[in-house]
Design an enzyme around this catalytic site. Structure first.
Site, PDB file in Angstrom:
ATOM      1  N   ASP A  11       0.857  -1.187   0.000  1.00 12.27           N
ATOM      2  CA  ASP A  11       0.000   0.000   0.000  1.00 12.27           C
ATOM      3  C   ASP A  11       0.888   1.229   0.000  1.00 12.27           C
ATOM      4  O   ASP A  11       2.060   1.171   0.406  1.00 12.27           O
ATOM      5  CB  ASP A  11      -0.922   0.021   1.225  1.00 12.27           C
ATOM      6  CG  ASP A  11      -1.888   1.202   1.185  1.00 12.27           C
ATOM      7  OD1 ASP A  11      -2.628   1.334   0.193  1.00 12.27           O
ATOM      8  OD2 ASP A  11      -1.907   2.014   2.127  1.00 12.27           O
ATOM      9  N   SER A  12       0.322   2.336  -0.444  1.00 13.65           N
ATOM     10  CA  SER A  12       1.077   3.580  -0.442  1.00 13.65           C
ATOM     11  C   SER A  12       1.368   4.062   0.979  1.00 13.65           C
ATOM     12  O   SER A  12       2.274   4.866   1.188  1.00 13.65           O
ATOM     13  CB  SER A  12       0.315   4.664  -1.200  1.00 13.65           C
ATOM     14  OG  SER A  12      -0.944   4.891  -0.597  1.00 13.65           O
ATOM     15  N   CYS A  74      -4.262  -1.333  -2.262  1.00  9.61           N
ATOM     16  CA  CYS A  74      -4.368   0.114  -2.460  1.00  9.61           C
ATOM     17  C   CYS A  74      -5.230   0.334  -3.688  1.00  9.61           C
ATOM     18  O   CYS A  74      -4.918  -0.169  -4.777  1.00  9.61           O
ATOM     19  CB  CYS A  74      -2.973   0.702  -2.682  1.00  9.61           C
ATOM     20  SG  CYS A  74      -2.944   2.461  -3.138  1.00  9.61           S
ATOM     21  N   GLU A 159      -3.883   9.445   7.898  1.00  3.92           N
ATOM     22  CA  GLU A 159      -2.442   9.208   7.975  1.00  3.92           C
ATOM     23  C   GLU A 159      -1.794   9.996   9.113  1.00  3.92           C
ATOM     24  O   GLU A 159      -0.773   9.577   9.667  1.00  3.92           O
ATOM     25  CB  GLU A 159      -1.782   9.575   6.645  1.00  3.92           C
ATOM     26  CG  GLU A 159      -2.128   8.652   5.491  1.00  3.92           C
ATOM     27  CD  GLU A 159      -1.121   7.526   5.304  1.00  3.92           C
ATOM     28  OE1 GLU A 159       0.078   7.765   5.496  1.00  3.92           O
ATOM     29  OE2 GLU A 159      -1.559   6.405   4.982  1.00  3.92           O
ATOM     30  N   CYS A 193     -11.275   2.923  -0.598  1.00  5.72           N
ATOM     31  CA  CYS A 193      -9.928   3.263  -0.148  1.00  5.72           C
ATOM     32  C   CYS A 193      -9.716   2.480   1.128  1.00  5.72           C
ATOM     33  O   CYS A 193     -10.582   2.494   2.023  1.00  5.72           O
ATOM     34  CB  CYS A 193      -9.769   4.757   0.100  1.00  5.72           C
ATOM     35  SG  CYS A 193      -8.154   5.204   0.813  1.00  5.72           S
ATOM     36  N   HIS A 195      -7.960   2.998   3.592  1.00  4.42           N
ATOM     37  CA  HIS A 195      -7.867   3.808   4.813  1.00  4.42           C
ATOM     38  C   HIS A 195      -9.237   4.011   5.462  1.00  4.42           C
ATOM     39  O   HIS A 195      -9.344   4.158   6.680  1.00  4.42           O
ATOM     40  CB  HIS A 195      -7.297   5.190   4.494  1.00  4.42           C
ATOM     41  CG  HIS A 195      -5.848   5.232   4.185  1.00  4.42           C
ATOM     42  ND1 HIS A 195      -5.317   4.724   3.026  1.00  4.42           N
ATOM     43  CD2 HIS A 195      -4.793   5.753   4.875  1.00  4.42           C
ATOM     44  CE1 HIS A 195      -4.007   4.928   3.011  1.00  4.42           C
ATOM     45  NE2 HIS A 195      -3.666   5.553   4.119  1.00  4.42           N
TER      46      HIS A 195
END
Length: 274
Positions: A11-12, A74, A159, A193, A195
């Site tokens: 993942d990024s 991702c 993040e 996403c 996240h």
């Protein structure tokens, strides 16, 4: 057969850990390597060319660590880089390796959640602008109406661990309101996403009763389990020591602190070396 080989998960940043958690719970018997490209995150607003280059570098790094199978956990990387890697890179350079994404397995089942045949897709600008979800979903459920909403501030909030504070409520409400204003028929929202599951409690408190929120972790884990059953030639190559290793392109201490929130257990990572 090399029993040290692992399933790579990329993942990024941190979001892929929500998918990794579901995969590890569903398939605990395998070795795993997680790689977060935190130094260059987020990917959501980068160009196709940049996302492709970053993703390919990370995939090739995981290959070099002994991962014959890599999951792009991702959505942005899956939308902007997966097809090119599968069609242009693997056949020429890595014919015995495989790279899988999160979009197709989600598209295969999303129609099972809606009663109105109208779903909302909330993701990064990169994922939304790619039109990957409407295109893929149309293959399996041509009758569904897919309405998208980009949420450019959600990943930075998460993040930076700001999503837990009341200040994040405004931006959660803002993007939900913008999505629902596009159609009163939406009864299901796909969190496109990895996240976004960390915002599910805030979203559930805002949405009308009966709304369905669909995260991808269990969907991807079930799809991977099915893939390994259908491809025993790959399954036998994977190590079974139940080892989990974590790498980041960013600061290890920062990664460990934040990653533990996503993965729900203590994490000790290493800095990857290109």
């Amino acid at each position: 057969m090399n029993d040290t080989k692992s399933i790579g998960i990329f993942d990024s940043g941190y979001g892929g850990l929500t998918v990794f958690k579901s995969i590890a719970d569903k398939l605990p018997g395998y070795n795993y390597i997680y790689m977060g490209d935190n130094a260059r995150s987020p990917y959501g607003d980068h160009s196709y060319e940049t996302v492709y280059q970053y993703t390919l570098e990370c995939v090739e790094w995981l290959f070099a660590q002994g991962c014959p199978l890599v999951i792009l956990a991702c959505n942005t990387a899956s939308a902007k880089a997966l097809r090119s890697i599968q069609q242009k890179v693997l056949p020429l350079k890595y014919p015995d390796h495989r790279v899988l994404g999160v979009i197709r397995p989600t598209a295969e089942v999303i129609g099972n959640f809606t009663e109105t045949n109208t779903i909302g897709v909330m993701g990064t600008r990169g994922t939304v602008n790619s039109e990957s979800y409407p295109i893929e979903i149309r293959h399996f459920y041509p009758e569904l109406e897919v309405i998208q909403q980009s949420c450019p501030l959600w990943v930075p909030l998460i993040e930076n661990n700001e999503h837990i504070h009341p200040g994040a409520d405004y931006f959660v409400q803002k993007y939900i309101d913008e999505l629902l204003a596009k159609s009163p028929a939406i009864d299901t929202i796909l969190l496109a996403c990895t996240h976004y599951p960390l915002l599910m409690s805030k979203m559930a408190a805002i949405l009308p009763e009966g709304f369905k929120l669909v995260a991808q972790g269990d969907i991807v884990a079930n799809s991977l389990a099915d893939y390994l059953k259908r491809h025993p030639e790959m399954e036998v190559r994977l190590g079974k020591e139940r080892a989990k290793r974590f790498y980041t392109s960013g600061d290890e201490k920062v990664f460990d602190k934040n990653a533990s929130i996503f993965f729900d257990e203590t994490i000790v990572s290493s800095r990857l070396r290109w």
